[in-house]
Design a protein around this motif. Structure first.
Motif, PDB file in Angstrom:
ATOM      1  N   SER A 221       9.868  -8.004  -1.173  1.00 34.01           N
ATOM      2  CA  SER A 221      10.158  -7.033   0.575  1.00 34.01           C
ATOM      3  C   SER A 221       9.896  -5.663  -0.367  1.00 34.01           C
ATOM      4  O   SER A 221      10.063  -5.788  -1.073  1.00 34.01           O
ATOM      5  CB  SER A 221      11.495  -7.352   0.221  1.00 34.01           C
ATOM      6  N   ILE A 222       9.226  -5.352   0.308  1.00 39.24           N
ATOM      7  CA  ILE A 222       8.458  -4.171   0.230  1.00 39.24           C
ATOM      8  C   ILE A 222       9.491  -3.201   0.584  1.00 39.24           C
ATOM      9  O   ILE A 222       9.275  -2.179   0.371  1.00 39.24           O
ATOM     10  CB  ILE A 222       7.396  -4.135   1.297  1.00 39.24           C
ATOM     11  N   THR A 223      10.716  -3.194   1.957  1.00 36.62           N
ATOM     12  CA  THR A 223      11.414  -2.494   1.080  1.00 36.62           C
ATOM     13  C   THR A 223      12.419  -2.047  -0.024  1.00 36.62           C
ATOM     14  O   THR A 223      12.797  -1.014  -0.457  1.00 36.62           O
ATOM     15  CB  THR A 223      12.623  -2.748   2.529  1.00 36.62           C
ATOM     16  N   LYS A 224      12.531  -3.683  -0.373  1.00 32.38           N
ATOM     17  CA  LYS A 224      13.077  -3.286  -1.562  1.00 32.38           C
ATOM     18  C   LYS A 224      11.734  -2.443  -2.995  1.00 32.38           C
ATOM     19  O   LYS A 224      12.469  -2.014  -3.435  1.00 32.38           O
ATOM     20  CB  LYS A 224      13.010  -5.106  -2.525  1.00 32.38           C
TER      21      LYS A 224
ATOM     22  N   GLU B 154      20.210  -1.227  -3.451  1.00 33.77           N
ATOM     23  CA  GLU B 154      18.228  -1.299  -4.252  1.00 33.77           C
ATOM     24  C   GLU B 154      18.564   0.349  -4.578  1.00 33.77           C
ATOM     25  O   GLU B 154      18.058   0.034  -6.051  1.00 33.77           O
ATOM     26  CB  GLU B 154      17.195  -1.286  -3.490  1.00 33.77           C
ATOM     27  N   THR B 155      19.288   1.715  -4.329  1.00 35.40           N
ATOM     28  CA  THR B 155      18.959   2.505  -4.972  1.00 35.40           C
ATOM     29  C   THR B 155      20.455   3.199  -5.131  1.00 35.40           C
ATOM     30  O   THR B 155      20.247   4.033  -5.745  1.00 35.40           O
ATOM     31  CB  THR B 155      18.462   4.031  -3.327  1.00 35.40           C
ATOM     32  N   ARG B 156      21.418   1.801  -5.382  1.00 31.64           N
ATOM     33  CA  ARG B 156      22.772   2.358  -5.593  1.00 31.64           C
ATOM     34  C   ARG B 156      23.602   3.098  -5.915  1.00 31.64           C
ATOM     35  O   ARG B 156      24.017   4.382  -6.138  1.00 31.64           O
ATOM     36  CB  ARG B 156      22.705   1.680  -6.959  1.00 31.64           C
ATOM     37  N   GLY B 157      23.645   3.442  -4.352  1.00 31.97           N
ATOM     38  CA  GLY B 157      23.842   5.021  -4.121  1.00 31.97           C
ATOM     39  C   GLY B 157      23.675   6.090  -4.570  1.00 31.97           C
ATOM     40  O   GLY B 157      24.370   6.994  -4.525  1.00 31.97           O
TER      41      GLY B 157
ATOM     42  N   SER C 187       0.856  -5.231  10.957  1.00 35.05           N
ATOM     43  CA  SER C 187       2.777  -4.424  11.400  1.00 35.05           C
ATOM     44  C   SER C 187       3.317  -4.277  10.431  1.00 35.05           C
ATOM     45  O   SER C 187       3.920  -4.222  11.017  1.00 35.05           O
ATOM     46  CB  SER C 187       1.895  -6.329  12.495  1.00 35.05           C
ATOM     47  N   ALA C 188       3.650  -4.628   9.418  1.00 36.41           N
ATOM     48  CA  ALA C 188       4.169  -4.617   8.960  1.00 36.41           C
ATOM     49  C   ALA C 188       3.560  -3.729   7.574  1.00 36.41           C
ATOM     50  O   ALA C 188       2.496  -3.989   6.986  1.00 36.41           O
ATOM     51  CB  ALA C 188       4.823  -6.154   8.459  1.00 36.41           C
ATOM     52  N   GLY C 189       4.695  -2.827   7.276  1.00 40.56           N
ATOM     53  CA  GLY C 189       3.989  -1.808   5.576  1.00 40.56           C
ATOM     54  C   GLY C 189       5.290  -0.486   5.584  1.00 40.56           C
ATOM     55  O   GLY C 189       6.211  -0.458   7.163  1.00 40.56           O
ATOM     56  N   VAL C 190       5.328  -0.623   4.058  1.00 38.75           N
ATOM     57  CA  VAL C 190       6.116   0.387   4.005  1.00 38.75           C
ATOM     58  C   VAL C 190       5.203   1.877   4.105  1.00 38.75           C
ATOM     59  O   VAL C 190       5.185   1.234   2.543  1.00 38.75           O
ATOM     60  CB  VAL C 190       7.428   0.125   3.109  1.00 38.75           C
ATOM     61  N   ALA C 191       5.789   2.942   3.778  1.00 43.17           N
ATOM     62  CA  ALA C 191       4.677   4.255   3.328  1.00 43.17           C
ATOM     63  C   ALA C 191       6.058   5.515   3.238  1.00 43.17           C
ATOM     64  O   ALA C 191       7.094   5.443   3.660  1.00 43.17           O
ATOM     65  CB  ALA C 191       3.903   4.888   4.499  1.00 43.17           C
ATOM     66  N   VAL C 192       5.568   6.257   1.766  1.00 39.89           N
ATOM     67  CA  VAL C 192       6.499   7.043   1.109  1.00 39.89           C
ATOM     68  C   VAL C 192       5.811   8.405   1.205  1.00 39.89           C
ATOM     69  O   VAL C 192       4.266   8.203   0.466  1.00 39.89           O
ATOM     70  CB  VAL C 192       6.917   6.727   0.005  1.00 39.89           C
TER      71      VAL C 192
ATOM     72  N   GLU D 221       3.219  12.958  -3.591  1.00 38.41           N
ATOM     73  CA  GLU D 221       3.543  11.145  -3.648  1.00 38.41           C
ATOM     74  C   GLU D 221       2.404  10.651  -1.630  1.00 38.41           C
ATOM     75  O   GLU D 221       3.219  11.179  -0.646  1.00 38.41           O
ATOM     76  CB  GLU D 221       5.515  10.998  -3.496  1.00 38.41           C
ATOM     77  N   ALA D 222       2.140   9.618  -2.192  1.00 44.83           N
ATOM     78  CA  ALA D 222       1.758   8.750  -0.733  1.00 44.83           C
ATOM     79  C   ALA D 222       1.435   7.439  -1.051  1.00 44.83           C
ATOM     80  O   ALA D 222       0.313   7.086  -1.615  1.00 44.83           O
ATOM     81  CB  ALA D 222       0.107   9.072   0.005  1.00 44.83           C
ATOM     82  N   VAL D 223       2.082   6.633  -0.975  1.00 40.77           N
ATOM     83  CA  VAL D 223       1.906   5.102  -1.321  1.00 40.77           C
ATOM     84  C   VAL D 223       2.361   4.548  -0.029  1.00 40.77           C
ATOM     85  O   VAL D 223       3.477   4.793   0.859  1.00 40.77           O
ATOM     86  CB  VAL D 223       3.246   5.666  -1.864  1.00 40.77           C
ATOM     87  N   LEU D 224       1.778   3.294   0.224  1.00 39.51           N
ATOM     88  CA  LEU D 224       1.962   2.817   0.587  1.00 39.51           C
ATOM     89  C   LEU D 224       2.389   0.905   0.577  1.00 39.51           C
ATOM     90  O   LEU D 224       1.381   0.848  -0.052  1.00 39.51           O
ATOM     91  CB  LEU D 224       1.038   2.192   1.927  1.00 39.51           C
ATOM     92  N   TRP D 225       2.998  -0.009   0.590  1.00 40.84           N
ATOM     93  CA  TRP D 225       3.379  -0.940   0.622  1.00 40.84           C
ATOM     94  C   TRP D 225       2.782  -2.244   1.699  1.00 40.84           C
ATOM     95  O   TRP D 225       4.067  -1.794   2.812  1.00 40.84           O
ATOM     96  CB  TRP D 225       4.824  -1.213   0.004  1.00 40.84           C
ATOM     97  N   VAL D 226       2.440  -2.829   0.837  1.00 42.30           N
ATOM     98  CA  VAL D 226       1.967  -4.590   1.749  1.00 42.30           C
ATOM     99  C   VAL D 226       1.915  -5.076   1.359  1.00 42.30           C
ATOM    100  O   VAL D 226       2.277  -5.073  -0.040  1.00 42.30           O
ATOM    101  CB  VAL D 226       0.394  -4.187   2.491  1.00 42.30           C
ATOM    102  N   ASP D 227       2.293  -6.446   2.783  1.00 44.01           N
ATOM    103  CA  ASP D 227       2.211  -8.084   1.433  1.00 44.01           C
ATOM    104  C   ASP D 227       1.263  -8.261   1.724  1.00 44.01           C
ATOM    105  O   ASP D 227       0.302  -7.704   2.420  1.00 44.01           O
ATOM    106  CB  ASP D 227       3.706  -8.650   2.471  1.00 44.01           C
ATOM    107  N   PRO D 228       1.496  -9.627   0.810  1.00 47.55           N
ATOM    108  CA  PRO D 228      -0.341  -9.864   0.798  1.00 47.55           C
ATOM    109  C   PRO D 228      -1.624 -10.756   1.781  1.00 47.55           C
ATOM    110  O   PRO D 228      -2.110 -10.329   1.931  1.00 47.55           O
ATOM    111  CB  PRO D 228       0.559 -11.461  -0.476  1.00 47.55           C
ATOM    112  N   ARG D 229      -0.382 -10.325   3.562  1.00 48.24           N
ATOM    113  CA  ARG D 229      -1.032 -10.778   4.021  1.00 48.24           C
ATOM    114  C   ARG D 229      -1.670  -9.284   4.491  1.00 48.24           C
ATOM    115  O   ARG D 229      -3.143  -9.822   5.467  1.00 48.24           O
ATOM    116  CB  ARG D 229      -0.257 -10.633   5.276  1.00 48.24           C
ATOM    117  N   TYR D 230      -1.666  -8.491   4.146  1.00 45.78           N
ATOM    118  CA  TYR D 230      -2.311  -7.423   4.721  1.00 45.78           C
ATOM    119  C   TYR D 230      -2.805  -6.173   3.374  1.00 45.78           C
ATOM    120  O   TYR D 230      -4.083  -5.657   3.975  1.00 45.78           O
ATOM    121  CB  TYR D 230      -1.310  -6.560   5.353  1.00 45.78           C
TER     122      TYR D 230
END
Ligand code: ZN
Ligand code: ZN
Length: 371
Positions: free
Chosen positions: A88-91, A123-126, A50-55, A60-69
Motif C-alpha cells: 500500500s502506498i498510503t502505508k 500506521e502512525t500510531r497516533g 491515476s494513483a500516487g501519494v506525494a509528500v 522533503e519531496a517524495v512520491l510513492w507509486v505502485d509498480p504499474r507507474y
C-alpha cells in the motif's frame, strides 16, 4: 494600471509551484503536505498517473507509486524522489512520516477516503496529527502561468474547430449521440486526449435539463439544440456551449429568448477582469436576463474556473466574493431552461487578461439557425 502577468512559460514550472506551496505551508504553520489528488500531483511534479501519494515539505519531496507507474513516474516526475512500493502506498508514506518523527502533517481531506484516513492513523500510531488542508494546492492553481494558458488556449481551439466541423452535420433526422460521437472523434483527430466531460447534445424539450447527456433522441424540425463540449489536451480542459435552432425562421418567442441569453453572455464576458468579484460577473448576466423577465429560468451559476479540472475555483455565482486575477481562466455561461420548450445556453471559456477578458473558444454565436 500595471498587472503582473508573465507572457513566457516558466523555465521550471514544477520548481516554481513547489516553492509557492512551501510558502503557503509556512504561512499555515504546517511542516508538510501529503498530496493525494492526482491533478494536484500532476500540477506540482508532472506525474500524470491515476494513483500516487506525494509528500512535500520545506526540504522533503517524495512520491510513492505502485509498480504499474514506476517507469512513468521516473520519466515524468520532476523535483521529487520517486519510490516504488509493492504494497500500500498510503502505508508506505505513513511509515516514512513516522520514522521521520513528524508531529503534524497537512492532508487533502476532501480527497482521502475514510478507509485511507484510518490507515494513516493506524500506521502512525497516533503520533502524528493530521490537519485537514484541502484547497491549498487549488489556491495556487487558481492563477495559471503562461505555459498553462497556452495549453488551455490549445484545448479551446480544438473544441471550437471540432464544433465548426460538425455544424454542417446538424440537421433534423440526426441522433443526438451520433453528433456527440462526431464531436469527440474530431477532437481526438485534432490532438485531444478526449472530451473533458461527456459531450452534451440536448434537443427539444430535453434542452430544459441543463446537464442532459446526449441520448438516442432524433433531432426534429423547429427544435432548439444545446451543444456543450470541451476537449482535454495535455491535461488541460476547455468548456464551450452553443445553441442552434433547426429551421430558418424561429418564432418571436425563441428569437427573443436567444437574444436575451446572448446579451446576458456578452454582459458577463465584458465584466470579467482583474479585481472583479465572481458575484459581479454573475450579477451582470442575471441583470440582463431580469430585464426580459427571464431571471427565474436561469437556474445555475454564471460560470466556473477551468484548468486541470473542468470545474475548479473560482465559482462565478450569486454573491461570490472571490476576486478574479489576471491569469484566471473562467467560463461565462448563462442559460434559460423552459419546461416543455427546451433550453438555450451560450458559454465561452475566457482568460482574465492583463487588459480585460479574452474569449478562448472562438466559435461564432450569430448564425444560430440551421435551414
Ligand atoms: Zn460547458
Ligand atoms: Zn461550464
Amino acid at each position: 494600471l500595471f498587472l503582473n502577468m508573465d507572457l513566457e512559460p516558466p523555465a521550471h514550472p514544477f520548481q516554481d509551484r513547489q516553492a509557492k506551496l512551501r510558502t503557503r505551508l509556512e504561512q499555515r504553520g504546517l511542516p508538510l503536505l501529503m498530496v493525494t489528488n492526482p491533478r494536484n500531483i500532476f500540477y506540482l511534479m508532472g506525474f500524470r498517473g491515476s494513483a500516487g501519494v506525494a509528500v512535500l515539505g520545506s526540504t522533503e519531496a517524495v512520491l510513492w507509486v505502485d509498480p504499474r507507474y514506476t517507469l512513468q513516474a521516473r520519466s515524468e516526475a520532476r523535483n521529487v524522489e520517486v519510490i516504488e512500493e509493492r504494497g500500500s502506498i498510503t502505508k508506505a508514506a505513513s511509515t516514512w512520516l513516522r520514522k521521520k518523527r513528524f508531529k503534524q502533517v497537512g492532508f487533502e481531506d476532501a480527497q482521502v477516503t475514510c478507509g485511507d484516513y484510518r490507515a494513516l492513523e493506524r500506521e502512525t500510531r497516533g503520533k502524528i496529527r493530521f490537519e485537514p488542508a484541502s484547497g491549498i494546492v487549488e489556491e495556487i492553481r487558481f492563477v495559471k502561468d503562461a505555459g498553462e494558458i497556452a495549453q488551455i488556449r490549445a484545448a479551446c481551439q480544438v473544441t471550437a474547430e471540432a464544433f465548426a466541423e460538425v455544424r454542417p452535420l446538424i440537421r433534423p433526422g440526426t441522433r443526438e449521440s451520433d453528433l456527440a460521437g462526431e464531436i469527440e472523434y474530431r477532437m481526438r483527430r485534432k490532438g485531444a486526449e478526449g472530451p473533458a466531460f461527456d459531450t452534451i447534445v440536448a434537443s427539444g424539450p430535453r434542452g430544459a435539463l441543463p446537464h442532459a447527456r446526449a441520448s438516442s433522441k432524433i433531432l426534429a424540425k423547429t427544435e432548439l439544440v444545446i451543444f456543450d463540449l470541451g476537449a482535454i489536451l495535455n491535461g488541460y480542459a476547455a468548456d464551450m456551449t452553443r445553441t442552434v435552432y433547426l429551421g430558418s425562421r424561429p418564432g418571436r418567442r425563441i428569437r427573443s429568448l436567444y437574444k436575451a441569453v446572448l446579451e446576458a453572455q456578452q454582459r458577463a464576458v465584458e465584466s470579467i477582469r482583474d479585481g472583479v468579484e465572481g458575484g459581479a460577473v454573475d450579477a451582470a448576466a442575471r441583470r440582463a436576463l431580469s430585464k426580459h423577465g427571464l431571471a427565474p429560468y436561469f437556474t445555475h451559476s454564471t460560470g466556473h474556473g477551468v484548468g486541470l479540472d473542468i470545474h475548479e475555483k473560482p465559482r462565478l455565482g450569486r454573491n461570490d466574493k472571490t476576486r478574479l486575477q489576471a491569469g484566471c481562466v473562467v467560463t461565462a455561461e448563462p442559460g434559460v431552461y423552459i419546461e416543455g420548450l427546451g433550453g438555450i445556453r451560450l458559454e465561452d471559456t475566457v482568460l482574465v487578461g492583463p487588459n480585460g477578458p479574452e474569449i478562448l473558444t472562438s466559435a461564432p454565436m450569430d448564425g444560430w439557425t440551421i435551414s
